[in-house]
Design an enzyme around this catalytic site. Sequence first.
Site, PDB file in Angstrom:
ATOM      1  CD  GLN A 156      -3.099  -0.684   2.261  1.00 43.67           C
ATOM      2  OE1 GLN A 156      -2.692  -0.425   3.388  1.00 43.67           O
ATOM      3  NE2 GLN A 156      -4.384  -0.776   1.964  1.00 43.67           N
ATOM      4  CG  PHE A 157      -0.224   4.070   1.639  1.00 42.35           C
ATOM      5  CD1 PHE A 157      -1.383   4.749   1.254  1.00 42.35           C
ATOM      6  CD2 PHE A 157      -0.281   3.246   2.755  1.00 42.35           C
ATOM      7  CE1 PHE A 157      -2.554   4.629   1.981  1.00 42.35           C
ATOM      8  CE2 PHE A 157      -1.444   3.110   3.483  1.00 42.35           C
ATOM      9  CZ  PHE A 157      -2.586   3.811   3.096  1.00 42.35           C
ATOM     10  NE  ARG A 158       4.021   4.405  -6.872  1.00 44.92           N
ATOM     11  CZ  ARG A 158       3.729   3.533  -7.845  1.00 44.92           C
ATOM     12  NH1 ARG A 158       2.482   3.087  -7.994  1.00 44.92           N
ATOM     13  NH2 ARG A 158       4.671   3.103  -8.654  1.00 44.92           N
ATOM     14  CG  LEU A 159       5.115   3.201   1.713  1.00 42.86           C
ATOM     15  CD1 LEU A 159       4.663   3.401   3.153  1.00 42.86           C
ATOM     16  CD2 LEU A 159       6.335   4.067   1.406  1.00 42.86           C
ATOM     17  CG  HIS A 160       6.077  -0.975  -4.122  1.00 41.02           C
ATOM     18  ND1 HIS A 160       4.713  -1.107  -4.012  1.00 41.02           N
ATOM     19  CD2 HIS A 160       6.299   0.021  -5.029  1.00 41.02           C
ATOM     20  CE1 HIS A 160       4.123  -0.232  -4.826  1.00 41.02           C
ATOM     21  NE2 HIS A 160       5.058   0.465  -5.443  1.00 41.02           N
TER      22      HIS A 160
END
Length: 200
Positions: free
Chosen positions: A177-181
């Site tokens: 989520q939230f591009r916190l890969h």
Amino acid sequence: MSQTSIPVDENDPLPQFHAWMEDAARHEPNDPNAMALATADSAGHPSVRMVLLKGADERGFVFYTNLESRKGHELAENPHAALCFHWKSLRRQIRVEGGIEPVSDEEADSYYASRPRASQIGAWASRQSQILSNRFELERRIAEFAARFGLGTVPRPSHWSGFRLVPQRIEFWQDRQFRLHDRQVHIRENGQWKTVSLFP
């Protein structure tokens, strides 16, 4: 008498690769073994296309092609390449970088023999990456080689074989989520793997 156990390399990326590939085989509707193959010519000009993975083990990642195609020429000029597997339904990606070496004639013969007959004929008929004047030219060549080989065995053409990418770097990417890969990278140094995590 006790047996000496073989030490397990916890940094070895291959078990995770196979686990993700098995997940993809269960969930991806088409060609879970599809991968983008990036090559470059001797001047460093890149090109990329989709190919199919046909084998993966401790030696590397195998694919097959017409050696006279653009990628065949580029790999002969510059034997380094990169792969990218992307499974959209699983929100996962694997990137692989390394050197290129040819597969053995025995490996190429074995895989070629496993292909459908029409694909074997196609390997003879297609002048891959060369200019095609019209579709009829290709169909004529298919008919020509089908007649040449009749009902007999279709031998592997000398211009058709495979390559093995010997990995030096493998990155596993998992969407969050939230591009916190999550990004986990395995790097091979002096024959040993080390593992690091990267910021997303």
